[in-house]
Design a protein around this motif. Structure first.
Motif, PDB file in Angstrom:
ATOM      1  N   VAL A  59     -18.497  27.521  -8.937  1.00  0.00           N
ATOM      2  CA  VAL A  59     -18.343  28.221 -10.216  1.00  0.00           C
ATOM      3  C   VAL A  59     -18.068  27.305 -11.408  1.00  0.00           C
ATOM      4  O   VAL A  59     -18.135  27.750 -12.550  1.00  0.00           O
ATOM      5  CB  VAL A  59     -17.242  29.315 -10.144  1.00  0.00           C
ATOM      6  N   VAL A  60     -17.764  26.029 -11.162  1.00  0.00           N
ATOM      7  CA  VAL A  60     -17.442  25.095 -12.243  1.00  0.00           C
ATOM      8  C   VAL A  60     -18.634  24.182 -12.510  1.00  0.00           C
ATOM      9  O   VAL A  60     -19.190  23.589 -11.591  1.00  0.00           O
ATOM     10  CB  VAL A  60     -16.186  24.265 -11.883  1.00  0.00           C
ATOM     11  N   THR A  61     -19.005  24.071 -13.776  1.00  0.00           N
ATOM     12  CA  THR A  61     -20.106  23.204 -14.187  1.00  0.00           C
ATOM     13  C   THR A  61     -19.619  21.792 -14.476  1.00  0.00           C
ATOM     14  O   THR A  61     -20.212  20.815 -14.036  1.00  0.00           O
ATOM     15  CB  THR A  61     -20.795  23.771 -15.442  1.00  0.00           C
ATOM     16  N   THR A  62     -18.552  21.690 -15.250  1.00  0.00           N
ATOM     17  CA  THR A  62     -18.024  20.394 -15.659  1.00  0.00           C
ATOM     18  C   THR A  62     -16.548  20.541 -16.001  1.00  0.00           C
ATOM     19  O   THR A  62     -16.043  21.659 -16.106  1.00  0.00           O
ATOM     20  CB  THR A  62     -18.809  19.832 -16.865  1.00  0.00           C
ATOM     21  N   GLY A  63     -15.892  19.412 -16.206  1.00  0.00           N
ATOM     22  CA  GLY A  63     -14.482  19.479 -16.572  1.00  0.00           C
ATOM     23  C   GLY A  63     -13.838  18.110 -16.608  1.00  0.00           C
ATOM     24  O   GLY A  63     -14.506  17.080 -16.470  1.00  0.00           O
ATOM     25  N   SER A  64     -12.520  18.136 -16.790  1.00  0.00           N
ATOM     26  CA  SER A  64     -11.758  16.891 -16.862  1.00  0.00           C
ATOM     27  C   SER A  64     -10.312  17.126 -16.454  1.00  0.00           C
ATOM     28  O   SER A  64      -9.842  18.272 -16.419  1.00  0.00           O
ATOM     29  CB  SER A  64     -11.807  16.330 -18.286  1.00  0.00           C
ATOM     30  N   VAL A  65      -9.640  16.023 -16.152  1.00  0.00           N
ATOM     31  CA  VAL A  65      -8.221  16.036 -15.815  1.00  0.00           C
ATOM     32  C   VAL A  65      -7.529  15.066 -16.753  1.00  0.00           C
ATOM     33  O   VAL A  65      -7.966  13.922 -16.901  1.00  0.00           O
ATOM     34  CB  VAL A  65      -7.978  15.578 -14.359  1.00  0.00           C
ATOM     35  N   ARG A  66      -6.462  15.530 -17.395  1.00  0.00           N
ATOM     36  CA  ARG A  66      -5.673  14.666 -18.271  1.00  0.00           C
ATOM     37  C   ARG A  66      -4.234  14.662 -17.774  1.00  0.00           C
ATOM     38  O   ARG A  66      -3.563  15.695 -17.784  1.00  0.00           O
ATOM     39  CB  ARG A  66      -5.730  15.161 -19.710  1.00  0.00           C
ATOM     40  N   VAL A  67      -3.760  13.506 -17.324  1.00  0.00           N
ATOM     41  CA  VAL A  67      -2.395  13.373 -16.822  1.00  0.00           C
ATOM     42  C   VAL A  67      -1.464  13.147 -17.998  1.00  0.00           C
ATOM     43  O   VAL A  67      -1.667  12.218 -18.795  1.00  0.00           O
ATOM     44  CB  VAL A  67      -2.295  12.237 -15.796  1.00  0.00           C
ATOM     45  N   LEU A  68      -0.444  13.986 -18.103  1.00  0.00           N
ATOM     46  CA  LEU A  68       0.524  13.890 -19.187  1.00  0.00           C
ATOM     47  C   LEU A  68       1.754  13.089 -18.770  1.00  0.00           C
ATOM     48  O   LEU A  68       2.301  12.329 -19.566  1.00  0.00           O
ATOM     49  CB  LEU A  68       0.945  15.289 -19.643  1.00  0.00           C
ATOM     50  N   ASP A  69       2.212  13.298 -17.549  1.00  0.00           N
ATOM     51  CA  ASP A  69       3.355  12.592 -16.969  1.00  0.00           C
ATOM     52  C   ASP A  69       3.051  12.351 -15.509  1.00  0.00           C
ATOM     53  O   ASP A  69       2.459  13.211 -14.846  1.00  0.00           O
ATOM     54  CB  ASP A  69       4.640  13.437 -17.059  1.00  0.00           C
TER      55      ASP A  69
END
Length: 132
Positions: A59-69
């Motif tokens: 169901v997911v086409t694209t995306g990203s992960v952003r680590v905050l801590d």
């Protein structure tokens, strides 16, 4: 001997955002055979986790992960990250995740416990972190 441990950004990128990487290979790379995960109170074993990730890949086409801590010490791992995805239907979903985990001796995740907070997207996507 020094063991290099995985991290959530690398694991999620392999699991969700690396087309062509077989699911079993991505899971083996980052998750121990006895892996367990609790998301928003629901426990899943490794097979159930694989089922969840297989669904997301559909169901997911694209995306990203952003680590905050992020914190890792010995066998303990904790982080706060934001996962943003665009689904096949064009829906944008952003979820903030508070995660506590444990590494197996080989550096892969053995256990993750996480709580999620929907930041963007329709209310119907609130459970995307455990959807099947």
């Amino acid at each position: 001997m020094t063991t290099t441990c995985t991290d959530i950004a690398t694991a999620l990128t392999d699991l969700l955002f690396t087309p062509g990487l077989p699911l079993a290979e991505a899971i083996d790379r980052h998750f121990a055979p006895d892996y367990r995960q609790r998301t928003d109170g629901r426990w899943d074993n490794r097979a159930e986790f694989a089922e969840h990730i297989a669904h997301l890949r559909e169901v997911v086409t694209t995306g990203s992960v952003r680590v905050l801590d992020e914190f890792a010490h010995d066998h303990t791992y904790a982080d706060r990250h934001i996962v943003e995805v665009i689904k096949n239907d064009g829906t944008h979903v952003a979820t903030e995740v508070y995660l506590f985990g444990e590494f197996a001796p080989d550096g892969r995740f053995r256990r993750i416990e996480e709580t999620t907070l929907l930041l963007a997207g329709p209310e119907s996507e609130r459970n995307l972190g455990s959807a099947r």
